[in-house]
Write an enzyme that holds these catalytic residues in place. Structure first.
Site, PDB file in Angstrom:
ATOM      1  N   CYS A   1       0.830  -1.185   0.000  1.00 33.83           N
ATOM      2  CA  CYS A   1       0.000   0.000   0.000  1.00 33.83           C
ATOM      3  C   CYS A   1       0.879   1.256   0.000  1.00 33.83           C
ATOM      4  CB  CYS A   1      -0.958   0.091   1.184  1.00 33.83           C
ATOM      5  SG  CYS A   1      -2.250  -1.150   1.128  1.00 33.83           S
TER       6      CYS A   1
ATOM      7  N   ARG B   1       4.303  -0.421  -4.471  1.00 27.42           N
ATOM      8  CA  ARG B   1       3.857  -0.870  -3.154  1.00 27.42           C
ATOM      9  C   ARG B   1       2.476  -1.509  -3.178  1.00 27.42           C
ATOM     10  NH1 ARG B   1       6.940   1.430   0.885  1.00 27.42           N
ATOM     11  NH2 ARG B   1       5.346   0.864   2.388  1.00 27.42           N
TER      12      ARG B   1
ATOM     13  N   TRP C   1      -2.849  -2.665  -1.842  1.00 29.06           N
ATOM     14  CA  TRP C   1      -2.501  -4.080  -1.940  1.00 29.06           C
ATOM     15  C   TRP C   1      -3.426  -4.741  -0.929  1.00 29.06           C
ATOM     16  CZ3 TRP C   1      -0.764  -8.070   1.185  1.00 29.06           C
ATOM     17  CH2 TRP C   1      -0.245  -9.192   0.522  1.00 29.06           C
TER      18      TRP C   1
ATOM     19  N   ASN D   1      -2.223   2.217   5.518  1.00 29.48           N
ATOM     20  CA  ASN D   1      -1.388   1.072   5.163  1.00 29.48           C
ATOM     21  C   ASN D   1      -1.167   0.305   6.450  1.00 29.48           C
ATOM     22  OD1 ASN D   1       0.680  -0.676   4.368  1.00 29.48           O
ATOM     23  ND2 ASN D   1       2.252   0.905   4.491  1.00 29.48           N
ATOM     24  N   GLY D   2      -1.489  -0.989   6.455  1.00 27.04           N
ATOM     25  CA  GLY D   2      -1.329  -1.793   7.658  1.00 27.04           C
ATOM     26  C   GLY D   2      -2.560  -2.653   7.864  1.00 27.04           C
TER      27      GLY D   2
ATOM     28  N   GLU E   1      17.586 -18.221  -5.235  1.00 29.09           N
ATOM     29  CA  GLU E   1      17.331 -16.847  -5.683  1.00 29.09           C
ATOM     30  C   GLU E   1      16.960 -16.812  -7.167  1.00 29.09           C
ATOM     31  OE1 GLU E   1      16.666 -14.202  -4.381  1.00 29.09           O
ATOM     32  OE2 GLU E   1      17.154 -12.627  -5.791  1.00 29.09           O
TER      33      GLU E   1
ATOM     34  N   LYS F   1      13.404 -15.377  -8.573  1.00 26.19           N
ATOM     35  CA  LYS F   1      13.272 -14.282  -9.559  1.00 26.19           C
ATOM     36  C   LYS F   1      12.294 -14.686 -10.658  1.00 26.19           C
ATOM     37  CE  LYS F   1      14.375 -11.651  -7.795  1.00 26.19           C
ATOM     38  NZ  LYS F   1      14.977 -11.487  -6.518  1.00 26.19           N
TER      39      LYS F   1
ATOM     40  N   GLU G   1       8.605 -15.142  -9.434  1.00 27.11           N
ATOM     41  CA  GLU G   1       8.066 -13.857  -8.984  1.00 27.11           C
ATOM     42  C   GLU G   1       7.538 -13.020 -10.161  1.00 27.11           C
ATOM     43  OE1 GLU G   1      11.329 -11.956  -7.078  1.00 27.11           O
ATOM     44  OE2 GLU G   1      10.042 -10.648  -5.913  1.00 27.11           O
TER      45      GLU G   1
ATOM     46  N   HIS H   1      17.120 -37.223  -3.475  1.00 31.51           N
ATOM     47  CA  HIS H   1      16.265 -37.555  -2.326  1.00 31.51           C
ATOM     48  C   HIS H   1      14.796 -37.272  -2.615  1.00 31.51           C
ATOM     49  CE1 HIS H   1      19.740 -38.457   0.098  1.00 31.51           C
ATOM     50  NE2 HIS H   1      20.286 -37.307  -0.310  1.00 31.51           N
TER      51      HIS H   1
ATOM     52  N   LYS I   1       6.064  -4.513  -3.210  1.00 29.65           N
ATOM     53  CA  LYS I   1       7.348  -4.360  -2.538  1.00 29.65           C
ATOM     54  C   LYS I   1       7.128  -3.863  -1.115  1.00 29.65           C
ATOM     55  CE  LYS I   1      11.921  -3.054  -3.943  1.00 29.65           C
ATOM     56  NZ  LYS I   1      12.318  -4.398  -4.370  1.00 29.65           N
TER      57      LYS I   1
HETATM   58  C1  F6R Z   1      12.142 -10.724  -4.001  1.00 32.20           C
HETATM   59  C2  F6R Z   1      11.808  -9.656  -3.079  1.00 32.20           C
HETATM   60  C3  F6R Z   1      11.308 -10.032  -1.726  1.00 32.20           C
HETATM   61  C4  F6R Z   1      12.087  -9.237  -0.656  1.00 32.20           C
HETATM   62  C5  F6R Z   1      11.508  -9.517   0.738  1.00 32.20           C
HETATM   63  C6  F6R Z   1      12.277  -8.799   1.813  1.00 32.20           C
HETATM   64  O1  F6R Z   1      12.618 -10.241  -5.217  1.00 32.20           O
HETATM   65  O2  F6R Z   1      11.913  -8.507  -3.375  1.00 32.20           O
HETATM   66  O3  F6R Z   1      11.427 -11.410  -1.514  1.00 32.20           O
HETATM   67  O4  F6R Z   1      13.421  -9.599  -0.734  1.00 32.20           O
HETATM   68  O5  F6R Z   1      10.167  -9.114   0.764  1.00 32.20           O
HETATM   69  O6  F6R Z   1      12.222  -7.422   1.641  1.00 32.20           O
HETATM   70  P1  F6R Z   1      13.212  -6.456   2.402  1.00 32.20           P
HETATM   71  O7  F6R Z   1      14.586  -6.750   1.883  1.00 32.20           O
HETATM   72  O8  F6R Z   1      12.752  -5.083   2.051  1.00 32.20           O
HETATM   73  O9  F6R Z   1      13.112  -6.766   3.863  1.00 32.20           O
END
Ligand code: F6R
Length: 612
Positions: free
Chosen positions: A2, A27, A74, A100-101, A484, A488, A491, A508, A607
């Site tokens: 948000c 966000r 969001w 937001n929250g 990772e 990526k 995601e 396994h 994010k």
């Molecule tokens: C993946 C991604 C998320 C963040 C996670 C932690 O590409 O962006 O998995 O890494 O939400 O976020 P931060 O680093 O802001 O605590």
């Protein structure tokens, strides 16, 4: 999670709000809305979907004003719909709230307010705040009504209030969700994050939890929820507007991938001396690190990509600094009853510094007497302020939802920390220490060279773009790289299933899934167990899987084990996760592009995860 913007200043406010929302779209983007005082009262407009919908709905509206609030949602409580989009208003339609929250006790508050005659329109938790303020305002001035309402909320909030009764003020407050104040010339802002206001001002005030602000175009009056006045100086943020714009790249993600050499360089800057003989940190961090005892152990907590950086950290800190390390997902750590004491340092890794689980983790650590160090990208963020010391990554704002430059900068910070601890604990021969320090100094150049993989990756992406299942495999330092790489891809390409595994684990269980043509991305850069990795490659090929191998430059023998091959600059094994991150990110990016995915704003994600 948000995005909030509030503005008080001069017309045209609608453009200002839309501009701020555009910069906060990372966000949340399932719906958006704004409320503006336009002289006749409160005008509210909301639309489901991306911000463009709201922009179009507002086209051609002749009115404007000097004060407004806006929100990108969001969804947490209530599906994405126009009714559930913010701002939310009270029964009379004269005050608007953006939030937001999560208001955890909303059901109880809603029942009470309904019994008092309040009419609710949405399914959200947020709407209770509007009705609570309306109820309190029957007996008290707006500021006091807002304060009393806030005191009733349980959970987390960053909230901004606009009311027709005080057209010269906005009110805002925060508790465990981010909210900053921006101060310009004859104008002032509330925002969830700095990029929203960078086009207008770099002067900000970071708020603490349980603080409330009365904002006017002349400035901010801060008080605690108990009504005590707070004096807080503003700070000047170092980020500039260009760093929050795409600058010719098709997506923020691609721009941020390309910014990695510079981000690593900035993170090393002034910390690793030119001759690689010395390390230096700021006073607070140096003081903190000098107090670590001989029996110290580290517990790394983080989420998502930052957790993967933590896993790489575990390998290097144990191997080179001989310090025992445990790595935990912050969301598990906080609920598993971890055993912590004064000889424990909790290292929180976070780009945003606002991730709710990581923040809760450091708070728990402090209650148990542990020390808290953070690796964080955002100055003034909650985690940066609550940690005992911070090793900042200097990656600049990361806007794309998929984390790229923050990851390699987090690794860079972990390399610095490892070298520092290895030095003070005397766990490495001086010559070996020097070798590693020189290796670290070359990292930005290696990242730059790794970007040259983009051309072959584009061709490989075309070959695999139609595949719907991928495995990513690696061992030792590159087991986290496999996690990772898979994260990526899944995601930003929601139609693709991708999983990362430790290559030695395949036998396994997961190997049973391999079918003809199943793409398996192998990280097989130089390492002491390179040959074992190649045996794992052959196990997949024996089952007709297609192996895309990422290997070190100069490895001539590897080609016969690979259906497709990418080579990256040769480096010490510990630096290889940073170097291989680049082709892994580029592979995900180009596959997503060919699949026409919404790369910077993938569905269901946002994010900065400020809710549990
Ligand atoms: C993946 C991604 C998320 C963040 C996670 C932690 O590409 O962006 O998995 O890494 O939400 O976020 P931060 O680093 O802001 O605590």
């Amino acid at each position: 999670m948000c995005g909030i913007i509030g503005y008080i200043g001069k017309p045209p406010v609608i453009e200002t709000i839309l501009d701020g929302l555009a910069r906060l779209e990372y966000r949340g983007y399932d719906s958006s809305g704004l409320a503006v005082l336009n002289g006749q009262g409160l005008y509210v407009c909301k639309r489901v979907g991306k911000l463009q919908g709201l922009r179009e709905a507002l086209k051609g509206h002749a009115f404007d004003g000097h004060i407004a609030v806006g929100h990108n949602r969001w969804a947490t409580h209530g599906s994405p719909s126009e009714i559930n989009a913010h701002p939310h208003t009270d029964c009379s339609g004269s005050l608007a709230i953006v939030h937001n929250g999560i208001v955890e006790n909303y059901a109880e508050l809603k029942a009470r307010l309904q019994a008092q005659g309040h009419q609710f329109r949405s399914e959200t938790d947020t709407e209770v705040i509007a009705h609570l303020v309306e109820e309190q305002a029957k007996r008290a001035p707006l500021a006091e009504a807002f304060r009393s309402a806030l005191k009733e909320l349980r959970g987390s909030y960053a909230v901004v209030l606009l009311s027709t009764s005080e057209p010269q003020h906005l009110y805002g407050a925060r508790s465990s969700s981010p909210l900053i104040v921006g101060l310009g010339k004859g104008e002032a802002f509330f925002a969830s994050d700095v990029p929203a206001i960078l086009a207008r001002t770099r002067r900000v005030i970071y708020l603490n939890d349980h603080e409330m602000v009365e904002l006017s175009s002349a400035g901010a009056k801060i008080t605690t929820l108990d009504g005590r006045a707070v004096t807080r100086r503003s700070s000047l943020v170092s980020w500039d507007l260009a760093s929050a714009q795409k600058e010719g790249f098709a997506h923020f993600m691609l721009k941020e991938i390309h910014e990695q050499p510079a981000a690593a360089e900035q993170t090393l800057f002034n910390r690793l001396a030119q001759d690689a003989g010395q390390l230096a940190f700021d006073r607070r961090t140096s003081g903190f690190l000098s107090r670590l005892g001989a029996h110290e152990r580290l517990v790394i907590i983080a989420c998502g990509t930052a957790y993967h950086a933590g896993l790489v950290g575990e390998y290097m800190l144990e191997e080179f600094a001989k310090i025992p390390v445990v790595v935990d997902l912050a969301s598990e750590f906080r609920y598993r009853g971890p055993m912590l004491d004064r000889d424990t340092t909790v290292l929180a890794i976070t780009q945003s510094g606002e991730t709710a689980d990581t923040l809760a983790g450091i708070r728990l650590a402090k209650t148990q007497g542990a020390k808290v160090l953070a690796i964080c990208n955002v100055m003034g963020s909650s985690i940066a302020r609550e940690a005992d010391a911070v090793l900042y990554t200097h990656a600049g704002p990361e806007i794309a939802v998929a984390s790229t430059k923050a990851y390699t900068s987090q690794l860079t910070a972990l390399y610095l920390l490892t070298l520092h601890l290895a030095k003070v604990r005397a766990t490495l021969e001086p010559a070996r220490w020097q070798e590693l320090a020189q290796g670290l100094q070359r990292l930005p150049t290696l990242l730059q060279r790794a970007l040259a993989t983009e051309r072959p990756i584009k061709a490989i992406a075309r070959r695999y773009a139609a595949a719907r299942d991928f495995y990513y495999l690696g061992r030792r330092y590159n087991f986290p790289s496999a996690l990772e790489g898979a994260l990526k891809l899944k995601e930003i390409c929601p139609r693709i299933h991708a999983e990362g595994y430790a290559a030695g684990e395949m036998k396994h269980g997961p190997i049973s899934l391999i079918r003809k043509g199943w793409p398996v991305v192998f990280i097989a850069t130089d390492s002491p167990i390179y040959e074992k990795v190649i045996s794992n490659v052959e196990e997949i090929r024996a089952r007709k899987g297609e192996c895309l191998v990422i290997a070190s430059e100069g490895n001539k023998a590897v080609a016969r084990h690979a259906e497709a091959l990418i080579t990256v600059p040769k480096t010490e094994e510990l630096f290889s996760p940073a170097v291989v991150a680049v082709p892994l990110q580029l592979l995900a990016y180009h596959i997503a592009r060919l699949n026409k995915c919404d790369i910077d704003q993938p569905p269901n994600l946002a994010k900065s995860v400020t809710v549990e």
